[in-house]
Design an enzyme around this catalytic site. Structure first.
Site, mmCIF file in Angstrom:
data_model
loop_
_atom_site.group_PDB
_atom_site.id
_atom_site.type_symbol
_atom_site.label_atom_id
_atom_site.label_comp_id
_atom_site.label_asym_id
_atom_site.label_seq_id
_atom_site.Cartn_x
_atom_site.Cartn_y
_atom_site.Cartn_z
ATOM 1 N N GLU A 17 -0.083 0.638 -4.230
ATOM 2 C CA GLU A 17 -1.312 0.412 -3.473
ATOM 3 C C GLU A 17 -0.997 -0.185 -2.107
ATOM 4 O OE1 GLU A 17 -5.428 -1.271 -4.997
ATOM 5 O OE2 GLU A 17 -4.048 -2.917 -4.563
ATOM 6 N N TYR A 46 -7.402 2.489 3.164
ATOM 7 C CA TYR A 46 -6.903 2.158 1.824
ATOM 8 C C TYR A 46 -6.204 3.390 1.276
ATOM 9 C CZ TYR A 46 -6.879 1.141 -3.180
ATOM 10 O OH TYR A 46 -6.493 0.945 -4.476
#
Length: 443
Positions: free
Chosen positions: A235, A147
């Protein structure tokens, strides 16, 4: 005072939520969210490796894209601006907004069930959001998933990296259950993300010696995209290493600060209004700052500070505001009418409190807008008005001439708030008891 502001949509701004648990619960939505396929195109243009793919608005187009990709397997992703797509369900019966399929014909079949249907996720509520397009891309085989996000955060006085080696999963759950798995690093906005920082972050995440340099280079390019497009959040979940040791961005979520509209016109022209709450669309087009809350007293105020104070006073007298609404300093009668339209579109509203301090805005103009809106919308809810400032005497005359509207007028905000709470309570209790109530009070 900020404690009363709750954002309706939590459009997956996960990174800032990790930094400050309630950050987005209490902040106004001041961003443009763009679809994944647009973000992936921006990454590709910046020289960042991403899967091959294309966007389709019909099942036939999806079939054509799949045939052109000529991949072994395919991923079909619903282009809906909401988190939790993979676990969502369509009103067509299809489960999952991200589907793995094995042939172009399957791509067409899945696209047909997605396009034109509403996807319901934990973030959309039962209304769901309409899927107008699908993103069809090649399936790649990942060895590891990470991530990676960059967001602006006041506690860091600028941009900060949020990263984890637990990619491809719900990062909020990871943050709650394994907070030690979340890495954070501030970026000096005057310097940018340096190669040393990129390599250090890649090594901390556990990228292998073969992939550290690739990962660092991608991180630096992602930061450049973040700055170039005035982002509030970028993101990537997941940032992956595939079976050939390539590092790729498999997904992209990008939010753009609304304040940058003058610099990012091309992006803002691609805003998908079908993904926005109808009230947000009305508010944006009317130039009104509006946030829906959970209470039953609608608020119409000029100035953010006065709006906050108004909500605080309502709470002080045991009432609950139904919204934050700031019509600004240059409000017109038309804006006042649209503001009333917004407030009355909320079924929870039992009474409306108008609190205007006339400085730049003139009270008589507001009064005209109130009368116009109450008449056009056939306002049936109790209306409490407190006007002070420029042209207030003229405003009182205008409202006095419209006595048939039964407006409750006050000079003191505290008294006005008490009355708004009182009439909303009466109205609410009467509704619960299935008793009709008619307010017939003098101005």
């Amino acid at each position: 005072m900020l404690r009363f502001l709750k954002q309706r949509s939590f459009n997956a701004s996960i990174a800032s939520g990790i930094l400050r648990k309630d950050a987005f619960k209490y902040q106004q939505n001041r961003r443009l969210s763009i679809h994944e396929h647009i973000g992936m195109g921006m990454l590709r243009d910046a020289g960042i490796p991403v899967p091959r793919g294309g966007v389709a608005s019909t099942a036939r187009d999806a079939l054509t894209i799949a045939r052109e990709l000529d991949a072994e397997d395919y991923i079909v992703k619903a282009q809906v601006l909401a988190g939790g797509r993979g676990k969502g369900k369509f009103d067509s019966g299809l489960r999952g907004g991200v589907q793995l399929v094995y042939s172009p014909d399957e791509v067409e079949s899945i696209a047909h069930r997605m396009i034109g249907s509403k996807l319901i996720t934990k973030q959309t509520g039962q209304r769901g959001r309409l899927c107008n397009e699908v993103f069809v891309c090649e399936r790649l085989y990942n060895k590891r998933e990470f991530y990676f996000a960059i967001t602006m955060d006041r506690s860091f006085n600028g941009p900060v990296i949020i990263a984890s080696n637990r990619g491809g999963m719900d990062i909020e759950t990871v943050a709650a259950e394994e907070p030690e798995a979340i890495l954070k690093e501030a970026i000096d906005i005057m310097v940018g993300l340096t190669k040393e920082q990129g390599v250090s972050m890649a090594e901390r995440l556990g990228f292998s010696a073969l992939t550290v340099e690739q990962a660092a280079d991608i991180m630096m390019k992602l930061y450049d995209v973040f700055i170039k497009y005035d982002s509030s959040l970028l993101e990537i979940n997941p940032l992956s290493i595939d079976i050939t040791n390539r590092v790729l961005c498999m997904d992209c979520k990008l939010n753009i600060d609304d304040n940058a509209i003058y610099r990012q016109n091309e992006l803002f022209d691609q805003r998908d209004w079908s993904q926005e709450d109808e009230r947000d669309v009305i508010a944006t087009k009317a130039g009104i700052n509006y946030i829906s809350l959970d209470g039953d007293i609608g608020c119409l105020v000029n100035g953010a500070g006065l709006a906050m104070a108004t909500m605080d006073i309502i709470k002080l007298h045991n009432g609950t505001p139904a919204n934050f609404l700031d019509i600004g300093g240059g409000a017109t009668p038309d804006q006042v009418r649209e503001a009333f339209r917004l407030i009355t579109s909320d079924d929870k509203v039992q009474a409306i409190l108008v609190n205007i301090f006339g400085g730049i805005v003139r009270c008589d103009k507001i009064a005209q807008g109130i009368i116009q809106a109450a008449t056009e919308l056939k306002l049936g809810k109790p209306l409490v008005v407190r006007l002070q400032g420029s042209q207030v005497d003229e405003a009182k005359k205008i409202m006095a001439a419209a006595s048939h509207l039964h407006i409750l007028s006050f000079e003191n905000l505290d008294d006005a708030a008490k009355m708004a709470v009182k009439v909303s309570t009466i109205y609410s209790q009467a509704q619960q008891a299935d008793i009709g109530v008619t307010f017939n009070l003098p101005i």
